[in-house]
Structure formats: C-alpha cells, structure tokens
Design a protein around this motif. Structure first.
Motif, PDB file in Angstrom:
ATOM      1  N   ALA A  28      22.665 -68.998  -0.798  1.00 24.48           N
ATOM      2  CA  ALA A  28      21.314 -68.463  -0.606  1.00 24.48           C
ATOM      3  C   ALA A  28      20.307 -69.595  -0.777  1.00 24.48           C
ATOM      4  CB  ALA A  28      21.040 -67.328  -1.589  1.00 24.48           C
ATOM      5  N   PHE A  29      20.549 -70.665  -0.034  1.00 25.70           N
ATOM      6  CA  PHE A  29      19.655 -71.812  -0.058  1.00 25.70           C
ATOM      7  C   PHE A  29      19.841 -72.591   1.233  1.00 25.70           C
ATOM      8  CE2 PHE A  29      23.603 -73.116  -1.972  1.00 25.70           C
ATOM      9  CZ  PHE A  29      23.865 -74.340  -1.376  1.00 25.70           C
ATOM     10  N   ASP A  30      19.007 -73.573   1.433  1.00 31.62           N
ATOM     11  CA  ASP A  30      19.040 -74.405   2.640  1.00 31.62           C
ATOM     12  C   ASP A  30      19.648 -75.753   2.286  1.00 31.62           C
ATOM     13  OD1 ASP A  30      18.502 -75.977   4.871  1.00 31.62           O
ATOM     14  OD2 ASP A  30      16.566 -75.020   5.235  1.00 31.62           O
ATOM     15  N   TRP A  31      20.807 -76.081   2.877  1.00 35.11           N
ATOM     16  CA  TRP A  31      21.489 -77.348   2.583  1.00 35.11           C
ATOM     17  C   TRP A  31      20.614 -78.559   2.908  1.00 35.11           C
ATOM     18  CZ3 TRP A  31      25.523 -78.255  -0.301  1.00 35.11           C
ATOM     19  CH2 TRP A  31      26.463 -77.260  -0.507  1.00 35.11           C
ATOM     20  N   ARG A  32      19.666 -78.418   3.797  1.00 36.05           N
ATOM     21  CA  ARG A  32      18.812 -79.563   4.154  1.00 36.05           C
ATOM     22  C   ARG A  32      18.027 -80.071   2.958  1.00 36.05           C
ATOM     23  NH1 ARG A  32      15.705 -77.049   9.146  1.00 36.05           N
ATOM     24  NH2 ARG A  32      15.604 -75.447   7.558  1.00 36.05           N
ATOM     25  N   GLU A  75       6.746 -71.886  -0.377  1.00 31.52           N
ATOM     26  CA  GLU A  75       6.291 -70.511  -0.277  1.00 31.52           C
ATOM     27  C   GLU A  75       7.371 -69.537   0.161  1.00 31.52           C
ATOM     28  OE1 GLU A  75       2.797 -70.447   2.154  1.00 31.52           O
ATOM     29  OE2 GLU A  75       1.836 -72.025   1.002  1.00 31.52           O
ATOM     30  N   GLU A  76       8.595 -70.000   0.331  1.00 29.26           N
ATOM     31  CA  GLU A  76       9.674 -69.122   0.774  1.00 29.26           C
ATOM     32  C   GLU A  76      10.163 -68.178  -0.321  1.00 29.26           C
ATOM     33  OE1 GLU A  76      12.596 -70.735   3.915  1.00 29.26           O
ATOM     34  OE2 GLU A  76      12.400 -72.243   2.333  1.00 29.26           O
ATOM     35  N   PHE A  77       9.796 -68.427  -1.559  1.00 24.22           N
ATOM     36  CA  PHE A  77      10.397 -67.710  -2.673  1.00 24.22           C
ATOM     37  C   PHE A  77      10.356 -66.193  -2.522  1.00 24.22           C
ATOM     38  CE2 PHE A  77      10.312 -65.513  -6.696  1.00 24.22           C
ATOM     39  CZ  PHE A  77      11.468 -65.994  -7.292  1.00 24.22           C
ATOM     40  N   ASP A  78       9.176 -65.611  -2.301  1.00 27.27           N
ATOM     41  CA  ASP A  78       9.068 -64.153  -2.271  1.00 27.27           C
ATOM     42  C   ASP A  78       9.958 -63.523  -1.204  1.00 27.27           C
ATOM     43  OD1 ASP A  78       7.309 -64.088  -4.372  1.00 27.27           O
ATOM     44  OD2 ASP A  78       5.530 -64.124  -3.086  1.00 27.27           O
ATOM     45  N   ARG A  79       9.915 -64.050   0.004  1.00 31.04           N
ATOM     46  CA  ARG A  79      10.706 -63.472   1.088  1.00 31.04           C
ATOM     47  C   ARG A  79      12.201 -63.684   0.854  1.00 31.04           C
ATOM     48  NH1 ARG A  79      12.361 -65.470   6.226  1.00 31.04           N
ATOM     49  NH2 ARG A  79      11.204 -67.363   5.832  1.00 31.04           N
ATOM     50  N   ARG A  80      12.588 -64.867   0.499  1.00 31.19           N
ATOM     51  CA  ARG A  80      14.001 -65.181   0.327  1.00 31.19           C
ATOM     52  C   ARG A  80      14.588 -64.486  -0.901  1.00 31.19           C
ATOM     53  NH1 ARG A  80      15.645 -66.627   5.218  1.00 31.19           N
ATOM     54  NH2 ARG A  80      14.468 -68.383   5.988  1.00 31.19           N
ATOM     55  N   PHE A  81      13.852 -64.443  -1.979  1.00 34.49           N
ATOM     56  CA  PHE A  81      14.364 -63.776  -3.174  1.00 34.49           C
ATOM     57  C   PHE A  81      14.506 -62.278  -2.914  1.00 34.49           C
ATOM     58  CE2 PHE A  81      14.103 -62.092  -7.562  1.00 34.49           C
ATOM     59  CZ  PHE A  81      15.246 -62.707  -8.052  1.00 34.49           C
ATOM     60  N   GLY A  82      13.605 -61.702  -2.133  1.00 36.76           N
ATOM     61  CA  GLY A  82      13.722 -60.297  -1.752  1.00 36.76           C
ATOM     62  C   GLY A  82      14.991 -60.041  -0.953  1.00 36.76           C
ATOM     63  N   ASP A  83      15.361 -60.973  -0.063  1.00 33.25           N
ATOM     64  CA  ASP A  83      16.598 -60.846   0.706  1.00 33.25           C
ATOM     65  C   ASP A  83      17.810 -60.875  -0.220  1.00 33.25           C
ATOM     66  OD1 ASP A  83      15.174 -60.750   3.078  1.00 33.25           O
ATOM     67  OD2 ASP A  83      15.556 -62.854   3.604  1.00 33.25           O
ATOM     68  N   VAL A  84      17.835 -61.827  -1.136  1.00 32.43           N
ATOM     69  CA  VAL A  84      18.955 -61.942  -2.079  1.00 32.43           C
ATOM     70  C   VAL A  84      19.070 -60.662  -2.912  1.00 32.43           C
ATOM     71  CG1 VAL A  84      19.821 -63.179  -4.112  1.00 32.43           C
ATOM     72  CG2 VAL A  84      18.868 -64.460  -2.193  1.00 32.43           C
ATOM     73  N   CYS A  85      17.950 -60.162  -3.416  1.00 27.67           N
ATOM     74  CA  CYS A  85      17.968 -58.945  -4.236  1.00 27.67           C
ATOM     75  C   CYS A  85      18.441 -57.736  -3.443  1.00 27.67           C
ATOM     76  CB  CYS A  85      16.589 -58.685  -4.835  1.00 27.67           C
ATOM     77  SG  CYS A  85      16.134 -59.876  -6.101  1.00 27.67           S
ATOM     78  N   ALA A  86      18.045 -57.634  -2.179  1.00 26.97           N
ATOM     79  CA  ALA A  86      18.463 -56.502  -1.343  1.00 26.97           C
ATOM     80  C   ALA A  86      19.973 -56.505  -1.138  1.00 26.97           C
ATOM     81  CB  ALA A  86      17.743 -56.541   0.000  1.00 26.97           C
ATOM     82  N   VAL A  87      20.536 -57.666  -0.843  1.00 27.27           N
ATOM     83  CA  VAL A  87      21.988 -57.763  -0.635  1.00 27.27           C
ATOM     84  C   VAL A  87      22.725 -57.498  -1.948  1.00 27.27           C
ATOM     85  CG1 VAL A  87      23.885 -59.297   0.016  1.00 27.27           C
ATOM     86  CG2 VAL A  87      21.750 -59.330   1.329  1.00 27.27           C
ATOM     87  N   ALA A  88      22.261 -58.098  -3.018  1.00 29.79           N
ATOM     88  CA  ALA A  88      22.907 -57.897  -4.325  1.00 29.79           C
ATOM     89  C   ALA A  88      22.844 -56.430  -4.748  1.00 29.79           C
ATOM     90  CB  ALA A  88      22.255 -58.793  -5.375  1.00 29.79           C
ATOM     91  N   SER A  89      21.737 -55.761  -4.486  1.00 27.14           N
ATOM     92  CA  SER A  89      21.608 -54.341  -4.841  1.00 27.14           C
ATOM     93  C   SER A  89      22.569 -53.479  -4.043  1.00 27.14           C
ATOM     94  CB  SER A  89      20.175 -53.860  -4.609  1.00 27.14           C
ATOM     95  OG  SER A  89      19.301 -54.490  -5.502  1.00 27.14           O
ATOM     96  N   GLU A  90      22.721 -53.777  -2.748  1.00 26.17           N
ATOM     97  CA  GLU A  90      23.661 -53.023  -1.926  1.00 26.17           C
ATOM     98  C   GLU A  90      25.073 -53.157  -2.476  1.00 26.17           C
ATOM     99  OE1 GLU A  90      23.542 -53.203   2.505  1.00 26.17           O
ATOM    100  OE2 GLU A  90      25.599 -53.921   2.260  1.00 26.17           O
ATOM    101  N   VAL A  91      25.489 -54.377  -2.770  1.00 25.82           N
ATOM    102  CA  VAL A  91      26.829 -54.614  -3.304  1.00 25.82           C
ATOM    103  C   VAL A  91      26.982 -53.934  -4.664  1.00 25.82           C
ATOM    104  CG1 VAL A  91      28.376 -56.402  -4.194  1.00 25.82           C
ATOM    105  CG2 VAL A  91      27.197 -56.748  -2.006  1.00 25.82           C
ATOM    106  N   ALA A  92      25.989 -54.075  -5.525  1.00 29.07           N
ATOM    107  CA  ALA A  92      26.065 -53.496  -6.871  1.00 29.07           C
ATOM    108  C   ALA A  92      26.187 -51.974  -6.847  1.00 29.07           C
ATOM    109  CB  ALA A  92      24.847 -53.912  -7.689  1.00 29.07           C
ATOM    110  N   SER A  93      25.651 -51.345  -5.815  1.00 27.27           N
ATOM    111  CA  SER A  93      25.715 -49.884  -5.752  1.00 27.27           C
ATOM    112  C   SER A  93      27.157 -49.381  -5.615  1.00 27.27           C
ATOM    113  CB  SER A  93      24.848 -49.351  -4.608  1.00 27.27           C
ATOM    114  OG  SER A  93      25.423 -49.655  -3.347  1.00 27.27           O
ATOM    115  N   PHE A  94      28.078 -50.260  -5.255  1.00 27.53           N
ATOM    116  CA  PHE A  94      29.480 -49.876  -5.096  1.00 27.53           C
ATOM    117  C   PHE A  94      30.359 -50.332  -6.261  1.00 27.53           C
ATOM    118  CE2 PHE A  94      27.713 -49.733  -0.861  1.00 27.53           C
ATOM    119  CZ  PHE A  94      28.202 -48.523  -0.401  1.00 27.53           C
ATOM    120  N   LEU A  95      29.761 -50.805  -7.349  1.00 28.55           N
ATOM    121  CA  LEU A  95      30.545 -51.295  -8.484  1.00 28.55           C
ATOM    122  C   LEU A  95      31.558 -50.281  -9.012  1.00 28.55           C
ATOM    123  CD1 LEU A  95      28.010 -53.473 -10.481  1.00 28.55           C
ATOM    124  CD2 LEU A  95      30.045 -54.230  -9.238  1.00 28.55           C
ATOM    125  N   PRO A  96      31.222 -48.997  -9.138  1.00 26.93           N
ATOM    126  CA  PRO A  96      32.248 -48.058  -9.606  1.00 26.93           C
ATOM    127  C   PRO A  96      33.480 -48.020  -8.701  1.00 26.93           C
ATOM    128  CG  PRO A  96      30.074 -47.057  -9.734  1.00 26.93           C
ATOM    129  CD  PRO A  96      29.916 -48.354  -8.981  1.00 26.93           C
TER     130      PRO A  96
END
Length: 160
Positions: A28-32, A75-96
C-alpha cells in the motif's frame, strides 16, 4: 504484477508444508518513493481494487493474517489511507469465518490464473475465488458443499 501476492503466499504455505499459519502483507505504497527517479517508470501506488485483489489472493492461497505496508507522502494520505481502511475492513468482517475450527471442504480443479480457498463456519461452506490476472478468466472450481453468492459490489462477488 498482481499475481505476486498469490505466489508469495503459496510459497510460504508450501514452505511450511501447510502446517503453520502464515501471514502476508499487501503493498500500500508507491515503490518510486524508494528508488531513484526513472528506475521503475511503471511503478505507482496500487488502486483500492488492486489492494483488494492482493488481499483476497493471499487469503485464498492460505494466509491467516493480512497486514498492509502503508507509507504516504504529501497530500495522498486521506485518499490512500481510506482505501487501505476499506479493504482491511472488508477482510476483517470475515474473521469469524477465517478462524473457524470446523473442517474445511476440499478445493479442486482451480484453473490457471485463479486461486481459491474454502472454509466451514457454523455448518455452512464459504469460499473465495480470486483472479490473479488483469484479464477475465472463465473456468470452474470444485468445492465440496453448498453455497450462496453474496455481492460485494463493484468488482467482486464472494461465494459463501
């Protein structure tokens, strides 16, 4: 190449003979940011859909834990962190489901370019099939048990 996510998870699983829990990390970062300009001209920050694909590929290949390496500049923080949180939340919803100790059904006949994994939770079979390519893939996967489809919206359907 998004398939690297599945490949590294497969190598880790096979390297432990499937006897140990493995954990993987989604880029979740840019290799450049880490190499001189022009070294990797095609590198960029992965999209939300690409991070999502990497996470589900790793889970389908046997990962029990998913982390996100996230670094942000400017300035990418807000948009990119929101993407990471959305994906992590989707995965976490299936933890059980992921943590179920019920015997999982066998997964067979997975075509090249796809990865699949199944679980049994509360007596129901649940599974995920993930595409490791940027192309549409047609094929079938055989998984023991019955299922129902749950639309996750946008770019995917999770089969339970």
């Amino acid at each position: 190449d998004l398939s690297i996510a599945a490949e590294w998870a497969r190598q880790a699983r096979e390297g432990t003979f499937g006897l140990r829990m493995i954990s993987q990390t989604v880029q979740a970062f840019d290799w450049r940011w880490y190499f001189p300009e022009g070294t990797f001209p095609n590198m960029r920050f992965p999209s939300r859909e690409e991070m999502r694909s990497m996470a589900w590929q790793q889970i389908a290949e046997g990962s029990w834990g998913i982390g996100f390496i996230k670094h942000f500049k400017g300035e990418e923080f807000d948009r990119r962190f929101g993407d990471v949180c959305a994906v992590a939340s989707e995965v976490a919803s299936f933890l059980p489901v992921f943590c179920s100790d019920e015997p999982a059904p066998a997964v067979t006949g997975v075509p090249k370019g796809l990865v699949a994994r199944a679980w049994r939770h509360d007596g129901k079979v649940r599974y995920v099939v993930a595409n490791t390519t940027l192309n549409r893939i047609a094929g079938s996967v055989t998984i023991g048990g019955e299922y129902v489809a749950v639309d996750l919206g946008g770019n995917g359907v999770l089969l339970k």
